[in-house]
Scaffold this active site. Structure first.
Site, short mmCIF file in Angstrom:
data_model
loop_
_atom_site.label_atom_id
_atom_site.label_comp_id
_atom_site.label_asym_id
_atom_site.label_seq_id
_atom_site.Cartn_x
_atom_site.Cartn_y
_atom_site.Cartn_z
N GLY A 1 -3.14 -92.80 -30.00
CA GLY A 1 -4.43 -92.52 -29.31
C GLY A 1 -4.61 -92.53 -27.89
N HIS B 1 3.56 -96.18 -21.34
CA HIS B 1 4.09 -96.42 -22.75
C HIS B 1 4.86 -98.02 -22.71
CE1 HIS B 1 2.29 -93.17 -24.64
NE2 HIS B 1 3.25 -92.29 -24.21
N ARG C 1 -2.51 -98.58 -33.26
CA ARG C 1 -3.12 -97.73 -34.45
C ARG C 1 -2.36 -98.43 -35.59
NH1 ARG C 1 -2.20 -91.14 -34.43
NH2 ARG C 1 -3.77 -90.80 -36.17
#
Length: 333
Positions: free
Chosen positions: A87, A144, A166
């Site tokens: 997301g 990330h 997620r």
């Protein structure tokens, strides 16, 4: 001697020394990486290497080492953190739209001209490549990286962190389709699920990545906002308002009455962003080794799409792995 000529020579010498220094540092990083455990199941330049419990491509690790040694966080920096394919594009779009709502009108917002990854610098890529530049009015930075790989200055300066995760089943589906856009080693979907459960995925193990940030959000909720993709899809407007508060840009009563949060929600919706011409035909990081079409960031964005890909055996395997990894943590998807 002409003073200008002397100055040019000094500049040239300085550039040469900088290049030599950069080469020496790169060589040092490569020597470290060469001695790290690597994923022996594949033989490719895109091999995964294990560093401090997480898997990275070697080029990513070079950037990580450089980042850890050289990045100086500002106390006003806000990091948008996430595992890949959880997301990120949506969260970056929402954060950018919230933070810049008084700088751009609906027609001039950069989100209509570039994918959100172009609007917010990415630490691993942009800082190490030299293309990094801070927007003095917009202190959003994307990454990330697992929590344990962030530069120490992020914690010293108490920077705010917004994190999104997620359901792992939907994430691995998204990751599988995304990987096919790159020259990375391609596995069957079944093998991709197996490797994911083994923890051998880019920036994985996934559950460890999530738990690090979740635990910090429990310890320091004023510093870390922890979000679940599924919750945001179910109650988007609520979380847009919560996100604005956390970012230090809460909506005023007048903005609420004018429907500004709703406008941001609609502007950043999957349907709207995926139908923009720039996200149909544009190229992200054009000319680089990781060049990719913007449309790769807009596949479906659905909750529960995993049902169209998983066999019962695959579902049971990933669900059992999730249960084992999260046991005793207090966290659930």
């Amino acid at each position: 001697m002409d003073p200008s000529h002397s100055n040019e020579k000094n500049v040239a010498n300085l550039e040469t020394r900088n290049e030599e220094h950069a080469f020496q540092k790169l060589q040092k990083y490569q020597e470290i990486i060469a001695n790290l455990p690597k994923d022996e199941s594949i033989d490719s330049e895109w091999n995964l290497h294990l560093y401090q419990g997480f898997w990275y491509f070697s080029t990513t690790l070079e950037n990580v080492f450089y980042l850890q040694e050289n990045f100086n966080a500002d106390p006003t920096d806000i990091l948008i953190c996430s595992p890949p394919k959880s997301g990120t594009t949506w969260l970056k779009s929402l954060s950018f739209a919230i933070m810049t709502r008084n700088r751009f009108d609906e027609s001039s917002n950069p989100l209509f001209k570039a994918v959100s990854h172009e609007c917010i610098p990415h630490l691993e890529s942009d800082f190490a490549s030299g293309s990094f530049s801070r927007d003095q009015e917009l202190k959003l930075l994307g990454t990330h990286l697992p929590l344990n790989a962030l530069p120490k200055s992020v914690f010293i300066e108490n920077c705010k962190i917004v994190y999104i995760c997620r359901d792992p089943k939907d994430l691995v589906v998204s990751m599988f389709h995304f990987a096919k856009k790159f020259p990375w080693p391609i596995f069957s979907f079944e093998r991709t699920v197996e490797r994911f459960c083994e923890g051998r995925s880019y920036y994985g193990p996934y559950w460890d990545h999530v738990l690090e940030y979740w635990k910090m959000s429990q310890e320091k909720p004023e510093n870390v906002m922890f979000l679940k993709y599924e919750d945001m899809k179910e109650n988007t407007l609520f979380y847009i308002k919560k996100l604005a508060e956390f970012l230090g840009e809460p909506f005023s009563q007048e903005e609420e009455m004018e429907g500004v949060p709703e406008k941001i929600m609609n502007m950043c919706s999957f349907e709207n962003l995926s139908n923009l011409e720039v996200n149909k035909t544009g190229i992200h990081r054009e000319g680089s080794a990781v060049e990719i079409g913007n449309n790769a960031f807009f596949r479906k964005g659905e909750v529960g799409d995993w049902k169209n890909h998983f066999t019962q055996k695959m579902k049971e395997k990933i669900d059992q792995t999730t249960q084992d990894k999260l046991h005793g943590s207090g966290f659930t998807f």
